[in-house]
Scaffold this motif. Structure first.
Motif, mmCIF file in Angstrom:
data_model
loop_
_atom_site.group_PDB
_atom_site.id
_atom_site.type_symbol
_atom_site.label_atom_id
_atom_site.label_comp_id
_atom_site.label_asym_id
_atom_site.label_seq_id
_atom_site.Cartn_x
_atom_site.Cartn_y
_atom_site.Cartn_z
ATOM 1 N N PRO A 127 53.502 31.536 27.483
ATOM 2 C CA PRO A 127 54.871 32.300 27.705
ATOM 3 C C PRO A 127 54.708 31.789 26.218
ATOM 4 O O PRO A 127 54.798 30.615 25.503
ATOM 5 N N LEU A 128 55.838 32.841 25.621
ATOM 6 C CA LEU A 128 56.696 32.987 24.516
ATOM 7 C C LEU A 128 57.178 31.617 24.310
ATOM 8 O O LEU A 128 56.959 31.043 23.137
ATOM 9 N N VAL A 133 58.406 26.720 16.118
ATOM 10 C CA VAL A 133 59.729 26.377 15.382
ATOM 11 C C VAL A 133 60.018 25.067 15.211
ATOM 12 O O VAL A 133 60.673 25.358 13.925
ATOM 13 N N PRO A 134 60.052 23.789 15.358
ATOM 14 C CA PRO A 134 60.536 22.820 15.224
ATOM 15 C C PRO A 134 59.824 22.072 14.040
ATOM 16 O O PRO A 134 60.392 22.242 13.334
ATOM 17 N N GLN A 135 58.538 23.046 13.541
ATOM 18 C CA GLN A 135 57.771 22.390 12.715
ATOM 19 C C GLN A 135 57.995 23.563 11.518
ATOM 20 O O GLN A 135 58.257 22.464 10.360
ATOM 21 N N MET A 136 58.810 24.543 11.265
ATOM 22 C CA MET A 136 58.950 25.310 10.124
ATOM 23 C C MET A 136 60.462 25.223 9.380
ATOM 24 O O MET A 136 60.469 25.203 8.485
ATOM 25 N N GLU A 137 61.248 24.606 11.183
ATOM 26 C CA GLU A 137 62.531 24.069 10.635
ATOM 27 C C GLU A 137 62.514 22.894 10.307
ATOM 28 O O GLU A 137 63.321 23.002 8.957
ATOM 29 N N GLY A 170 62.598 24.032 6.623
ATOM 30 C CA GLY A 170 63.895 24.484 5.642
ATOM 31 C C GLY A 170 63.815 26.176 6.074
ATOM 32 O O GLY A 170 64.767 26.446 5.449
ATOM 33 N N ALA A 171 63.016 26.636 7.302
ATOM 34 C CA ALA A 171 62.652 27.513 7.315
ATOM 35 C C ALA A 171 63.349 27.694 8.728
ATOM 36 O O ALA A 171 63.803 27.520 9.796
ATOM 37 N N ARG A 172 63.907 29.265 9.074
ATOM 38 C CA ARG A 172 65.806 29.379 9.944
ATOM 39 C C ARG A 172 64.056 30.997 10.312
ATOM 40 O O ARG A 172 63.635 31.458 10.241
ATOM 41 N N TYR A 173 64.148 30.295 12.421
ATOM 42 C CA TYR A 173 63.496 31.213 13.018
ATOM 43 C C TYR A 173 65.179 32.788 12.612
ATOM 44 O O TYR A 173 65.073 32.875 13.202
ATOM 45 N N LEU A 174 64.175 34.044 12.926
ATOM 46 C CA LEU A 174 63.686 35.877 12.669
ATOM 47 C C LEU A 174 63.768 36.040 14.031
ATOM 48 O O LEU A 174 64.457 36.666 14.865
ATOM 49 N N GLY A 175 62.941 35.530 14.784
ATOM 50 C CA GLY A 175 62.117 36.183 15.920
ATOM 51 C C GLY A 175 60.544 36.541 16.120
ATOM 52 O O GLY A 175 60.038 36.006 15.151
ATOM 53 N N LYS A 180 58.210 35.008 12.715
ATOM 54 C CA LYS A 180 58.815 35.601 11.458
ATOM 55 C C LYS A 180 60.150 34.377 11.539
ATOM 56 O O LYS A 180 61.357 34.029 11.524
ATOM 57 N N PHE A 181 59.913 33.664 9.859
ATOM 58 C CA PHE A 181 61.036 33.586 9.346
ATOM 59 C C PHE A 181 61.541 33.397 8.079
ATOM 60 O O PHE A 181 60.738 33.708 7.428
ATOM 61 N N LEU A 182 62.719 32.683 8.247
ATOM 62 C CA LEU A 182 63.450 33.176 6.647
ATOM 63 C C LEU A 182 63.467 31.854 6.016
ATOM 64 O O LEU A 182 64.202 31.199 6.456
ATOM 65 N N ARG A 183 63.190 31.527 4.403
ATOM 66 C CA ARG A 183 63.269 30.312 3.988
ATOM 67 C C ARG A 183 63.474 30.507 2.245
ATOM 68 O O ARG A 183 62.541 31.415 1.623
ATOM 69 N N ASN A 184 64.364 29.840 1.512
ATOM 70 C CA ASN A 184 64.903 30.423 0.189
ATOM 71 C C ASN A 184 64.868 32.127 -0.002
ATOM 72 O O ASN A 184 64.482 32.774 -1.332
ATOM 73 N N GLY A 185 65.069 32.851 0.406
ATOM 74 C CA GLY A 185 64.951 34.831 0.969
ATOM 75 C C GLY A 185 63.659 35.293 1.336
ATOM 76 O O GLY A 185 63.749 36.248 0.614
#
Length: 101
Positions: free
Chosen positions: A42-43, A51-55, A58-63, A76-81
């Protein structure tokens, strides 16, 4: 001319903003079928691993995206642009690659 313009605007308004492209819809249907048949994790289980590791970094989960041909989820994640893509095997949950950011 004005009638054609009005018709175009009316037709554009009739298309739902949230409409999902056909290829994306079939990928999502394939992911669901794979989960139901026990071939794919499952997703939510995959997200719980990544996700927790990336957060913490300092990365934000986008989808996510799912490729039904390969069974790979791309989170996909976003960190510092910068966008970061994490490819995860949908069968095993193993991180296959990371790019960007």
């Amino acid at each position: 001319m004005i009638g054609v313009l009005c018709l175009g605007v009316c037709l554009a308004a009739a298309v739902p903003v949230h409409a999902v492209p056909q290829d994306r819809r079939s990928d999502h249907e394939a992911a669901r079928a794979g989960r139901m048949e026990g071939r794919l994790l499952p997703l939510r289980a995959i997200e719980a691993r990544v996700v927790p590791q990336m957060e913490r970094q300092g990365a934000r989960y986008l989808g996510f995206d799912f490729d039904s041909g390969t069974g790979i989820y791309t989170l996909k994640f976003l960190r510092n642009g910068n966008v970061i893509w994490i490819d995860v095997d949908g069968r095993t949950g193993q991180v296959l690659s990371r790019s960007g950011g």
